[in-house]
Write an enzyme that holds these catalytic residues in place. Structure first.
Site, mmCIF file in Angstrom:
data_model
loop_
_atom_site.group_PDB
_atom_site.id
_atom_site.type_symbol
_atom_site.label_atom_id
_atom_site.label_comp_id
_atom_site.label_asym_id
_atom_site.label_seq_id
_atom_site.Cartn_x
_atom_site.Cartn_y
_atom_site.Cartn_z
ATOM 1 N N ILE A 60 78.442 68.151 18.373
ATOM 2 C CA ILE A 60 78.697 69.578 18.500
ATOM 3 C C ILE A 60 80.023 69.749 19.213
ATOM 4 C CG2 ILE A 60 77.827 71.784 19.377
ATOM 5 C CD1 ILE A 60 75.956 70.504 17.331
ATOM 6 N N TYR A 73 73.924 57.682 29.407
ATOM 7 C CA TYR A 73 73.703 58.991 28.786
ATOM 8 C C TYR A 73 72.503 58.960 27.842
ATOM 9 C CZ TYR A 73 74.611 63.153 25.943
ATOM 10 O OH TYR A 73 74.497 64.345 25.278
#
Length: 266
Positions: A194, A161
């Site tokens: 987030i 990632y």
């Protein structure tokens, strides 16, 4: 709708628009007057966002597309232009968390899946939008990177990632330089923690079970701002700014939006 729309007459394409940051950005752009093309591989989610925009008085079309399939995406952009006549801004946001685990346990195809979805998907999103942005005479492109891979390198198991998100940041800066003569700005948003549903796309390796792999589980106090984790709507406000004429001299920027989190966990 806003009394003084900041995106009036603009046509905005948003990938990954069915949920999370993409959804929040699409709603915010529409609120400020943009006609929004919603692109997502989940038809139910993207239709729901379209309905929400239209219920608020905005304009949107929903297109079910897998951005890792360039032919699908090219046809979607043709439909956008057929419907609205132009494309002014692109928010290339779609991506996955992908495999999480020790490097030696990650299968080759698992690595490829993360890189293909995130890096090639972003490349495809930008590449095929460029001719339409050039036809419009100017434009704005915003890419989604991450704190992971640009400022934070301490998340165990996140090599795939983080590599993909570092690549997106580099690609965004190269594109900003290349496209500047065409009056197309390119900027990168790099969110910290987030509250979204990205972890639904995680494919965690068994060896990672005892690792601290999920950034939303930081100990209390590592996000200095009192509100704690960020919200998709806060990232959407940044995307709106970078898409609008208010940022017309900003290009090639990587803007971290993390509540100073990286000062603690980098």
């Amino acid at each position: 709708m806003s009394n003084s729309p900041r995106m009036s007459e603009k046509v905005s394409v948003v990938t990954g628009a069915g949920s999370g940051i993409g959804r929040a950005a699409a709603l915010r752009l529409a609120e400020e007057g943009a006609r929004v093309a919603l692109i997502d591989r989940d038809s139910q989610f993207v239709e729901s966002v379209r309905a929400e925009i239209e219920a608020a008085g905005g304009q949107a079309i929903a297109l079910t597309v897998d951005i890792s399939a360039p032919a699908q995406y090219r046809e979607a952009l043709k439909e956008v232009v057929s419907t609205y006549g132009r494309i002014d801004t692109l928010f290339a946001n779609a991506g996955i968390l992908g495999v999480v685990g020790p490097i030696e346990s990650i299968e080759d195809d698992e690595w490829d899946e993360t890189i293909t979805n995130n890096v090639k998907g972003t490349f495809t999103s930008v590449k095929y939008a460029i001719p339409y942005l050039k036809e419009a005479g100017k434009g704005s492109i915003v890419l989604t990177s991450s704190l992971s891979g640009t400022r934070v390198f301490s998340q165990k198991g996140f090599s795939a990632y983080s590599t993909s998100k570092a690549s997106i940041a580099a690609f965004g800066q190269m594109a900003a330089f290349e496209l500047a003569p065409s009056n197309i700005r390119v900027n990168v948003v790099a969110p910290g923690t987030i509250d979204t549903n990205i972890f639904s796309s995680e494919d965690k390796e068994p060896e990672a079970d005892d690792m601290n792999t999920k950034p939303v589980e930081y100990p209390e106090g590592t996000v200095p701002l009192p509100e704690g984790n960020g919200k998709p709507e806060q990232v959407a406000n940044l995307v709106l700014f970078l898409s609008s004429e208010e940022s017309d001299h900003i290009s090639g920027a990587v803007v971290h939006i993390d509540g100073a989190e990286s000062l603690f966990v980098g």
